[in-house]
Write an enzyme that holds these catalytic residues in place. Structure first.
Site, PDB file in Angstrom:
ATOM      1  CB  CYS A   1      -0.943   0.004   1.196  1.00  0.00           C
ATOM      2  SG  CYS A   1      -2.128  -1.341   1.156  1.00  0.00           S
TER       3      CYS A   1
ATOM      4  CG  HIS B   1      -3.189   3.650   2.122  1.00  0.00           C
ATOM      5  ND1 HIS B   1      -3.597   3.292   0.856  1.00  0.00           N
ATOM      6  CD2 HIS B   1      -3.272   2.525   2.886  1.00  0.00           C
ATOM      7  CE1 HIS B   1      -3.914   2.003   0.858  1.00  0.00           C
ATOM      8  NE2 HIS B   1      -3.730   1.524   2.073  1.00  0.00           N
TER       9      HIS B   1
ATOM     10  CG  ASN C   1      -6.523  -0.715   0.900  1.00  0.00           C
ATOM     11  OD1 ASN C   1      -5.801  -0.204   0.040  1.00  0.00           O
ATOM     12  ND2 ASN C   1      -6.039  -1.270   1.995  1.00  0.00           N
TER      13      ASN C   1
END
Ligand code: UT7
Length: 325
Positions: A115, A252, A282
């Site tokens: 990520c 994020h 996500n």
């Protein structure tokens, strides 16, 4: 004397057409829209079509970023793709993107920081530009995470989505002393002792397969806010800027509760925080550039704004960059 920083000249994005809502998911796995929204803030996610690979998403976002910068592929001499879901074990997805964009010159490679991939890629491109190893870089975060999810595991399959975001980076001359534009500082961290908190239960050298996403969600959650705030503070310290100087916080997008927790701990008012997790879920390495693109496209992020990007994910990896837009 004016200094040179790496500016993000433009951004681009691509989302697959198919939208999967929480209610649809609740028909195939024991979950509910209410649980997902309450615990994560996610309402829907985009899913790549059959035959649509990470390189396709990446190339589409890259084309858009080049179009928005007014440059062609002949003007790019390095492609960096941050991804955890490459088309193949090798070659790098960046090489496939290079072919899809019709580029024969220059270089292309992938970055694997899960990520945090886009933040790592921005810092890498910044370094390449400043060291003269590249002149103009196409930095892409792209994921088809839906392909490595266990769709029977409700603790992971509701959390992720597919997509891609990109930026064209190049050295830009500052307007003058005190008027620096571009990447002002970055802070990158990892601690591999946490690898088994978020991983795939397969890989080329261990199982000769791809594996599926496995996560101890609570453990990741527990560490996320502290790790994020640490790197953000590092970057503030390195630049002399503080939270009051910030125009936009572009985190994020894993979980709205993590974003809110980091915002509160850092003292950033919610109206300065860019949120896309509700629509995108996500998207791993694609989440930060997708959020950047969203806020640039709707006119929130403007030239001269001070923008903090940050991410945290598998590894664990985490990082932040402060950018004068
Ligand atoms: O990019 C970085 C990578 N990932 C992350 O940042 C994710 C970090 N972690 C999280 O976001 C959260 O930990 C989750 C959203 C994954 C989970 O939220 P939580 O508040 O930590 O819930 P939990 O794991 O403690 O689960 C609470 C309950 C459990 O039931 P019991 O044991 O209390 O009866 C779970 O079995 O919720 C249950 N549960 C679900 N229920 C409905 C877990 N997943 C689901 C689901 N639908 N999808």
């Amino acid at each position: 004397m004016t200094e040179k920083h790496s500016i993000l000249r433009s951004v681009g994005a691509y989302l697959p057409a198919r939208i999967l809502t929480n209610d649809e998911l609740a028909k195939t796995v024991d979950t509910s829209d209410e649980w997902i929204v309450q615990r994560t803030g996610i309402r829907q996610r985009h899913i790549a079509a059959e035959g649509e690979n990470t390189s396709d998403l990446a190339a589409a976002a890259g084309r858009k970023a080049m179009e928005n910068a007014g440059v062609g592929i002949e003007d790019i001499d390095l492609i960096i793709v941050a991804t955890t879901t490459p088309d193949m074990t090798f070659p790098a997805t960046a090489a496939v993107v290079q072919q899809k964009l019709g580029m024969h010159h220059g270089a292309a490679f992938d970055i694997q920081a899960v990520c945090s991939g886009f933040v790592y890629a921005v810092a890498t491109a910044d370094s390449f530009l400043k060291n003269g190893l590249a002149r103009r870089v196409l930095v892409i975060g792209a994921e088809a995470t839906s392909r490595i999810l266990d769709w029977t595991d409700r603790t992971t399959c509701v959390l992720f989505g597919d997509g891609a975001g990109a930026a064209v980076m190049e050295l830009g001359k500052d307007a003058g002393p005190g008027e620096a534009r571009g990447v002002l500082a970055s802070s990158l961290r990892s601690d591999g002792h946490f690898w088994n908190k978020l991983y795939t239960d397969g890989g080329p050298s261990s199982t000769q397969s791809v594996g599926h996403v496995r996560m101890e969600g609570k453990e990741v959650f527990k560490h996320a806010v502290g790790m994020i705030t640490d790197v953000v503070h590092n970057v503030f310290e390195a630049t002399g800027y503080g939270v009051d100087d910030l125009d936009w916080f572009v985190p994020h997008q894993a979980n709205k509760r993590i974003i809110d927790g980091a915002g509160v701990k850092l003292g950033i008012p919610p109206e300065k925080v860019v949120i896309t997790v509700d629509r995108h879920a996500n998207t791993s390495a694609a989440s930060v550039p997708l959020a950047l693109y969203t806020a640039v496209a709707d006119g929130r992020i403007k030239r001269g704004d001070l923008v903090m990007i940050e991410a945290m994910g598998g590894g664990f990896t985490w990082g932040a960059s402060l950018i004068r837009w």
